[in-house]
Design an enzyme around this catalytic site. Sequence first.
Site, PDB file in Angstrom:
ATOM      1  N   GLU A   2     143.262  23.135  30.441  1.00 19.82           N
ATOM      2  CA  GLU A   2     143.176  22.279  31.629  1.00 19.82           C
ATOM      3  C   GLU A   2     144.325  21.274  31.658  1.00 19.82           C
ATOM      4  O   GLU A   2     144.829  20.930  32.728  1.00 19.82           O
ATOM      5  CB  GLU A   2     141.822  21.557  31.664  1.00 19.82           C
ATOM      6  CG  GLU A   2     140.655  22.499  32.002  1.00 19.82           C
ATOM      7  CD  GLU A   2     139.421  21.754  32.502  1.00 19.82           C
ATOM      8  OE1 GLU A   2     139.099  20.702  31.916  1.00 19.82           O
ATOM      9  OE2 GLU A   2     138.795  22.205  33.475  1.00 19.82           O
ATOM     10  N   GLN A  39     127.834  18.930  30.112  1.00 17.59           N
ATOM     11  CA  GLN A  39     126.593  19.482  30.651  1.00 17.59           C
ATOM     12  C   GLN A  39     125.444  19.396  29.651  1.00 17.59           C
ATOM     13  O   GLN A  39     124.347  18.936  29.961  1.00 17.59           O
ATOM     14  CB  GLN A  39     126.858  20.945  31.049  1.00 17.59           C
ATOM     15  CG  GLN A  39     125.700  21.604  31.748  1.00 17.59           C
ATOM     16  CD  GLN A  39     125.951  23.102  32.020  1.00 17.59           C
ATOM     17  OE1 GLN A  39     125.065  23.786  32.463  1.00 17.59           O
ATOM     18  NE2 GLN A  39     127.146  23.585  31.736  1.00 17.59           N
ATOM     19  N   ASP A  47     128.419  15.060  21.382  1.00 13.54           N
ATOM     20  CA  ASP A  47     129.419  15.624  20.482  1.00 13.54           C
ATOM     21  C   ASP A  47     129.194  15.279  19.011  1.00 13.54           C
ATOM     22  O   ASP A  47     129.996  15.678  18.164  1.00 13.54           O
ATOM     23  CB  ASP A  47     130.814  15.164  20.904  1.00 13.54           C
ATOM     24  CG  ASP A  47     131.218  15.753  22.249  1.00 13.54           C
ATOM     25  OD1 ASP A  47     130.684  16.812  22.618  1.00 13.54           O
ATOM     26  OD2 ASP A  47     132.069  15.148  22.927  1.00 13.54           O
TER      27      ASP A  47
END
Lengths: 402, 402
Positions: free
Chosen positions: B171, B316, B298
């Site tokens: 990205e 998400q 995380d």
Amino acid sequence: MYTKPKIVVLGAGYAGMVTTKRLTQLLSAEEAEIVLVNKHNYHYESTWLHEVAAGTINPNQARVMISDVINPNRVRLVYDAVVKVDKDNQRVELENGELDYDILVFALGFESNTFGIKGMKENAFAIEDIDSSRQIRDHIEYQFSRYNNSPEKDDASLAILVGGGGFTGIEFVGELSERVPELCKKYDIDRSKVRIINVEAGPTILPGFDEELVAYGKKSLEDRGVEFRLGAKISECTEEGFIVNDDELIKAGTVVWTGGVTGNSVLGNSGFELFRGKVNVNSDLRDPSSDHVFILGDCSWVMNEETGRPYPPTAQIAIQEADTAAANIKALLYGEPLQDFVFDNKGTVASLGKKDAMGTIFEGTKLYGRKAVYMKQIIDNRSLYIIGGPKLILKKGKFRLF
Amino acid sequence: MYTKPKIVVLGAGYAGMVTTKRLTQLLSAEEAEIVLVNKHNYHYESTWLHEVAAGTINPNQARVMISDVINPNRVRLVYDAVVKVDKDNQRVELENGELDYDILVFALGFESNTFGIKGMKENAFAIEDIDSSRQIRDHIEYQFSRYNNSPEKDDASLAILVGGGGFTGIEFVGELSERVPELCKKYDIDRSKVRIINVEAGPTILPGFDEELVAYGKKSLEDRGVEFRLGAKISECTEEGFIVNDDELIKAGTVVWTGGVTGNSVLGNSGFELFRGKVNVNSDLRDPSSDHVFILGDCSWVMNEETGRPYPPTAQIAIQEADTAAANIKALLYGEPLQDFVFDNKGTVASLGKKDAMGTIFEGTKLYGRKAVYMKQIIDNRSLYIIGGPKLILKKGKFRLF
């Protein structure tokens, strides 16, 4: 066969651009070939560079494509760097070529002069052109960007140290006083951590300026957080900052030298006789040793007969010199007598950021505050007008509302 | 005297913010005291950081003041860095204080993981938070700014080298492919002089992604000038760039490592039992060794019972975990049974700059091009909605028209 005389103008600063424009007005395409040589394909407003360096205007506002204001069908435009002028053979050596001339206009502008101060050239930035000014802006911003990521959070890395309390140095710290609060907001940094320090060896800033105006300007800047170190002689510039008065180190992450300029070094490389880095030209603006070479703007000293001292180099005088030079070139082509340059001093206004200014107009009328800001805008827009007409003012002009 | 139980949430990322919000909805002010601890006074969208780093969005669009979306009268907001958790005494040590807790939510997010590659930590940037991402943007810009001022004009100084072909790396180069032409225009530099190079040790980018989508994404990026070096193992990162396959040096002025992340280092410092840098939590999201500690986002691995492997860490899943954690905290307070976390995979879309994207939604429907770009905007705006409602979408949302 008759060959058209070839006029070569070196440099598209104020002097070179205006000379070229006037020549196209005074001479027909049949009367002379005109060549304009410039390193970049754009002209820039050198009196606006401190704003580019501070980040208070966009670099593109301070420059204009030469081909937008000079007709390339009328003037041959050569984008190349000048290496040397060979006066004996009337040739100009360029980085990627060469040109001969019948008449030369040497207007390559100024270079920063560090007067041999140890380490200054290596460790300080100079406000010289668009590229270097833009780098100063980005360097300052990068210091802010790094700050919160560095474990030591060294406040000195945020400090901006400006050597020289002349016109450029003062106008530059004025812009910084407005830019720094914006950067602090942008990068989550406390304003109190950022020092803006102006260092001047003399006893006052803006030497030669009216004392009352100087006091006004100094207070205005101090009120916005600029620190002045007057009477501080810089003995060395290191990677960390300035060493002043032989043993005091003033640390800063950004160091900019504005303390002196001199004529373009191509002058010396070409064997012109120099006086403090520039040529003392005749009153008709020609090089004393060559009848076909005019030297204008920041590359020459023009004597003020009244005071016996040369005029200070400004955009105003460069533009006026261009008018005289263009008229004298036409006179030279037709064997007519050349005219002497006469300076018409319209005054000087120094900005103190975008919201304050001060100066004198019309032989001594003092201006402060809003009126001076307004006058400064008129002066800045006027030089756009001379280069590119009303269209250029609409495109790049300065219009700030209160 | 009855003392209200005290719930302390560490970290205002996706997991911490949503847990805090849900707790204020599930519990009244009388039922529990809620404390949210975060290093900064703002939350940021960590899935947007590659855009900040490339300079394609303003950092302020990617962050929101915590007090704008969490009521400070309802939740005590503490802006401080967490040093250590003392599980035995149920206390949290902060840089400037300490807190005790009855229930702890550990959601301090990821850190970059260089897997011990020599010189990587010292010489490469990492996309970790607003400050570090902003510095990458400004570093790239500064390389462009310097270029025209350096006599040697080293094209390698303009090159941007990105280690890691995972989600962030891909990205990021996608954004760069759109940013670089803008920078070239801004700094008068030829586009062909600037390389964007993605280096991945594996045989493909985006391992685990659908092969057809990967091929689509790779071609889209290559068409816009991104170079891929697949199967290139980085043995060292020097000041000059990466050394790959033991002896080839790829030079670049900007080097960014996106090749790995791990859980926050406070986990290890606090004696949690780690598996590859994170805690394998129970199915109710609690630390196996402490009934009163939830570990989210995380910082934990949650097992996918179907595959026998942990779910990959994404925004998400962090948001979904927060829902389960908040419900389980309420259950814990009332001595009711805790629920197991069940992941509802809504799909994944990877952006390829602002004008292209690809991904899967609804268990396998493939999306490309404009539809995928549209879906990516919905996903990005959805996380704003969850944090701050429709007001936040209006303020920071992504709405791009074709």
